[in-house]
Design an enzyme around this catalytic site. Structure first.
Site, PDB file in Angstrom:
ATOM      1  CE  LYS A 246      -4.030  -1.764   2.540  1.00 41.09           C
ATOM      2  NZ  LYS A 246      -5.045  -1.510   1.501  1.00 41.09           N
ATOM      3  NE  ARG A 320     -11.333  -8.827  -3.022  1.00 39.80           N
ATOM      4  CZ  ARG A 320     -11.528  -7.808  -3.866  1.00 39.80           C
ATOM      5  NH1 ARG A 320     -11.679  -8.029  -5.163  1.00 39.80           N
ATOM      6  NH2 ARG A 320     -11.592  -6.572  -3.419  1.00 39.80           N
TER       7      ARG A 320
HETATM    8  N1  BES Z   1      -8.341  -3.563   3.893  1.00 40.29           N
HETATM    9  C1  BES Z   1      -8.455  -3.050   2.595  1.00 40.29           C
HETATM   10  C2  BES Z   1      -9.685  -2.193   2.361  1.00 40.29           C
HETATM   11  C3  BES Z   1      -9.808  -0.927   3.173  1.00 40.29           C
HETATM   12  C4  BES Z   1      -9.359   0.275   2.676  1.00 40.29           C
HETATM   13  C5  BES Z   1     -10.453  -0.941   4.377  1.00 40.29           C
HETATM   14  C6  BES Z   1      -9.507   1.429   3.396  1.00 40.29           C
HETATM   15  C7  BES Z   1     -10.619   0.229   5.104  1.00 40.29           C
HETATM   16  C8  BES Z   1     -10.151   1.418   4.614  1.00 40.29           C
HETATM   17  C9  BES Z   1      -8.493  -4.199   1.557  1.00 40.29           C
HETATM   18  O1  BES Z   1      -7.821  -5.347   1.894  1.00 40.29           O
HETATM   19  C10 BES Z   1      -7.891  -3.672   0.308  1.00 40.29           C
HETATM   20  O2  BES Z   1      -6.746  -3.326   0.329  1.00 40.29           O
HETATM   21  N2  BES Z   1      -8.675  -3.614  -0.763  1.00 40.29           N
HETATM   22  C11 BES Z   1      -8.215  -3.128  -2.012  1.00 40.29           C
HETATM   23  C12 BES Z   1      -8.786  -4.040  -3.066  1.00 40.29           C
HETATM   24  C13 BES Z   1      -8.201  -3.846  -4.431  1.00 40.29           C
HETATM   25  C14 BES Z   1      -6.729  -4.191  -4.474  1.00 40.29           C
HETATM   26  C15 BES Z   1      -8.971  -4.706  -5.393  1.00 40.29           C
HETATM   27  C16 BES Z   1      -8.734  -1.717  -2.183  1.00 40.29           C
HETATM   28  O3  BES Z   1      -9.801  -1.391  -1.676  1.00 40.29           O
HETATM   29  O4  BES Z   1      -8.030  -0.909  -2.784  1.00 40.29           O
HETATM   30 ZN    ZN Z   2      -5.752  -5.297   1.332  1.00 42.69          ZN
END
Ligand code: BES
Ligand code: ZN
Ligand code: ZN
Length: 473
Positions: A246, A320
């Site tokens: 991230k 997921r």
């Molecule tokens: N834990 C995150 C989602 C999230 C983001 C929760 C901000 C709370 C606040 C999740 O695992 C994630 O990183 N999702 C990605 C998915 C994408 C790579 C398809 C996202 O939301 O960018």
């Molecule tokens: Zn994630």
């Protein structure tokens, strides 16, 4: 916090009396009368009052007292019925419960790592309610305090930093949450979950020295023949994104990525504490999503517990993956209904902001029930689509499924996450709903709650467990 009753009593010394006026919202005026200090709180015009605003008002009573450093407050609603004519609850008990839940929630702060100031914490120790102490009222208050404390326990657990709350720690937290209650807790460690075939959960945990865990909490409060309600909560104790790491701006709060797991732990505990006549099973797949040597690489293909292979096109779409194995595991219990709850996508936050979580299900009756309960409890939901049309995003070139579409994944991300889960949930043979709680992961300004985890959906899941009709399946 203690909540006591004294209708029509003279306010004892040392209590801050809080009264309400129709002055514009937020106005505060301190008045001294016969040695008793009163604080007049403006609530705006009574005709503009509604249940949602009332919820915030209840919390602001506690926040105001904290600001005034008042430990004991006296407050009543019966003496000003004209102010509350727009407020309605299904029963006195329900209204009282709502009051107690929200004062408890407002009193909470995450202080575990802070040194106690010499003058003590700012918190309210007692609320003296100047209203009729009927049986219903007392029962509602008692119940609401238990529920409010469960919400706060969830916030406390979710707020623990990644270094202090690991997957094993989460399994331990599940055990201690139900200490003394008739709930069994079993946890699979890394070796056991690999042996079972949970390749997705193992794959997400592969880059961390902290072992992934899979925890099963079982509460049997209903008839032996009644199918269980299954609650599954995402338990990513820290989400770095993995090798698809991230950016700095998105990584900070990712210790809260086990908020779904924390909510499930304390909802199951709550079901047992309140002796619900239901069978409830909580599933908490937990892992730390890191990028150590063994980490799953983008492009790796993992084998799920269901047997389906999954190409990991993005290691940051890990929630997921762990939930998919949990959904497959759920099948062995022949559930009546399954609800999963997860901080699954940033896209849900983009779609909804911070005031409602996303609800996705193929079952309209289940959707209607959850939406109604969400309004009643304050854990607001908004439905997003989960149609066949979206299914193309999970089709992989090289495996049965992929966890993210590199070509079309940016739009409709919340549904894309849910449609991946649906590939596993469709085998359950019972109604299933997915709640994306990323929007409500943390509290926001204006809701009169301390910063950090919001404890979202514990109240909703409790109401759901109470009101779900086992004959609907
Ligand atoms: N834990 C995150 C989602 C999230 C983001 C929760 C901000 C709370 C606040 C999740 O695992 C994630 O990183 N999702 C990605 C998915 C994408 C790579 C398809 C996202 O939301 O960018
Ligand atoms: Zn994630
Ligand atoms: Zn995540």
């Amino acid at each position: 916090m203690k909540i006591t009753f004294a209708k029509g009593a003279v306010i004892p010394k040392g209590y801050l009396h809080i009264r309400f006026t129709e002055d514009s919202k937020g106005t505060k005026r301190l008045v001294r009368e016969n040695g008793v200090e009163s604080l007049e709180l403006g609530i705006g015009k009574a005709k503009d009052m509604n249940n949602r605003k009332f919820t915030i008002l209840i919390r602001s009573i506690v926040q105001t007292a904290k600001q005034q450093k008042a430990k004991r407050i006296a407050v009543g609603f019966d003496s000003t019925p004209e102010l509350w004519k727009n407020i309605s609850f299904s029963s006195i008990e329900r209204g009282a419960q709502h009051f107690a839940e929200n004062v408890e929630m407002a009193n909470f702060e995450f202080r575990t790592f802070k040194t106690k100031p010499t003058e003590g914490w700012k918190e309210v120790e007692e609320i003296l309610l100047l209203d009729e102490a009927s049986k219903e009222m007392r029962a509602g208050i008692a119940r609401g305090q238990i529920v409010g404390q469960a919400v706060n326990d969830t916030r406390e657990l979710a707020n623990l930093p990644g270094g202090s709350m690991t997957p094993k720690g989460l399994a331990k937290a599940a055990k201690s949450a139900v200490a003394g209650l008739p709930v069994t807790v079993e946890t699979l460690n890394r070796a056991a979950l690999i042996k079972l075939g949970m390749g997705l959960l193992a794959g997400v945990g592969a880059g961390s020295t902290e072992e992934p865990t899979f925890t099963v909490m079982t509460y049997k409060g209903g008839p032996a023949t009644e199918k269980p309600i299954i609650l599954a909560g995402k338990g990513i104790t820290f989400d770095s994104g993995g090798l698809n790491i991230k950016p700095s701006s998105s990584i900070y709060e990712m210790h809260l990525d086990m908020s779904g797991g924390a909510a499930v732990i304390h909802s199951v505990a709550l079901a047992a504490r309140l002796k619900l006549k239901r069978n409830v099973i909580g599933l908490i797949p937990a892992a730390e999503n890191m990028l150590g040597n063994g980490a799953t690489r983008p492009g790796d293909i993992l084998k799920s517990l269901s047997g389906k292979s999954v190409e990991v096109t993005d290691t940051d779409a890990e929630g997921r993956l762990v939930l998919a194995d949990a959904l497959t595991y759920a099948k062995r219990f022949k559930p009546g209904v399954v609800v999963d709850i997860a901080t699954l996508t940033g896209a849900a936050v983009v779609a909804l902001g911070h005031h409602a979580n996303g609800l996705m299900t193929r079952n309209d009756a289940l959707a209607e029930q959850l939406l109604r309960l969400s309004e009643e409890t304050g854990d607001y939901l908004w439905r997003l689509p989960l149609w066949d049309e979206y299914e193309s995003v999970v089709k992989s070139e090289f495996a049965d499924l992929q966890n993210h579409s590199l070509s079309g994944g940016r739009y409709g991300g919340a549904t894309n996450g849910a449609i991946f889960l649906w590939q596993f949930a469709k085998d359950l043979g019972c109604p299933w709903a997915h709640i994306d709680i990323a929007p409500r992961m943390t509290t926001v300004a204006g809701e009169e709650l301390a910063k950090g985890a919001s404890g979202t959906s514990v109240r909703l899941l409790l109401s759901f467990m109470e009101s779900w009709d086992p004959r609907t399946t």
